[in-house]
Design a protein around this motif. Sequence first.
Motif, PDB file in Angstrom:
ATOM      1  N   MET A 149       0.834  -1.211   0.000  1.00 47.24           N
ATOM      2  CA  MET A 149       0.000   0.000   0.000  1.00 47.24           C
ATOM      3  C   MET A 149       0.861   1.250   0.000  1.00 47.24           C
ATOM      4  N   LEU A 150       1.962   1.228   0.748  1.00 42.29           N
ATOM      5  CA  LEU A 150       2.861   2.383   0.767  1.00 42.29           C
ATOM      6  C   LEU A 150       3.449   2.611  -0.623  1.00 42.29           C
ATOM      7  N   ASP A 151       3.894   1.538  -1.251  1.00 42.79           N
ATOM      8  CA  ASP A 151       4.435   1.672  -2.612  1.00 42.79           C
ATOM      9  C   ASP A 151       3.398   2.286  -3.545  1.00 42.79           C
ATOM     10  N   GLN A 152       2.166   1.788  -3.460  1.00 43.72           N
ATOM     11  CA  GLN A 152       1.105   2.310  -4.329  1.00 43.72           C
ATOM     12  C   GLN A 152       0.805   3.765  -3.997  1.00 43.72           C
ATOM     13  N   HIS A 153       0.797   4.095  -2.706  1.00 48.91           N
ATOM     14  CA  HIS A 153       0.533   5.478  -2.287  1.00 48.91           C
ATOM     15  C   HIS A 153       1.595   6.417  -2.851  1.00 48.91           C
ATOM     16  N   LEU A 154       2.847   5.973  -2.814  1.00 49.79           N
ATOM     17  CA  LEU A 154       3.927   6.826  -3.323  1.00 49.79           C
ATOM     18  C   LEU A 154       3.849   6.980  -4.840  1.00 49.79           C
ATOM     19  N   ILE A 155       3.277   5.999  -5.526  1.00 49.02           N
ATOM     20  CA  ILE A 155       3.027   6.149  -6.961  1.00 49.02           C
ATOM     21  C   ILE A 155       1.893   7.152  -7.177  1.00 49.02           C
ATOM     22  N   ASP A 156       0.834   6.996  -6.375  1.00 49.04           N
ATOM     23  CA  ASP A 156      -0.328   7.873  -6.506  1.00 49.04           C
ATOM     24  C   ASP A 156      -0.029   9.302  -6.061  1.00 49.04           C
ATOM     25  N   PHE A 157       0.805   9.446  -5.020  1.00 50.78           N
ATOM     26  CA  PHE A 157       1.111  10.749  -4.451  1.00 50.78           C
ATOM     27  C   PHE A 157       2.632  10.869  -4.263  1.00 50.78           C
ATOM     28  N   PRO A 158       3.363  11.179  -5.314  1.00 49.97           N
ATOM     29  CA  PRO A 158       4.839  11.225  -5.222  1.00 49.97           C
ATOM     30  C   PRO A 158       5.358  12.247  -4.207  1.00 49.97           C
TER      31      PRO A 158
END
Length: 163
Positions: A149-158
Amino acid sequence: NISLLLSFAAAAMCVCMLSVATDAFCPPVVTSRHQRQRHPLAAVTEDEVLAQVEKAEESWARALEARKEANALSDRAEEQGEAAAEIAKEAEAAIREGAISLEKIAMADQATNSNLDAGSVLSRALQAADDADRLEAIAEVALANSEEMLDQHLIDFPDSSLA
């Protein structure tokens, strides 16, 4: 009739192309520890990441407590087993000396009961170890989900504060 059929075909192509386009530009979103779904406009928020991290931490805390309990029961079973062995040796030595008496039978009974108690504690220790293993596996999954989820969040919100 043919123009109606062509209209339906064109509409179907547009839906198909839209689906492919959103899949390409909207990365998958973790929705549970067992499945991933694609939502064209959904993104993993910071709150969702933090909630999953807390869930992982709670899972690890439960696993740690279960492991401590299993270890304590194992230590207790070992101590009781050693004490039962000592009682059994004393009872055996007493029975070998002369005639059997009520006192010697009571010693043998105490040795038997001590062995049964040690076996019972050992059984509980094994069950507790199995529970701890199960909880650790759940914690591993929760940790992997939080990382995903953190990885995806950082993709969604750099520019996220979690970066």
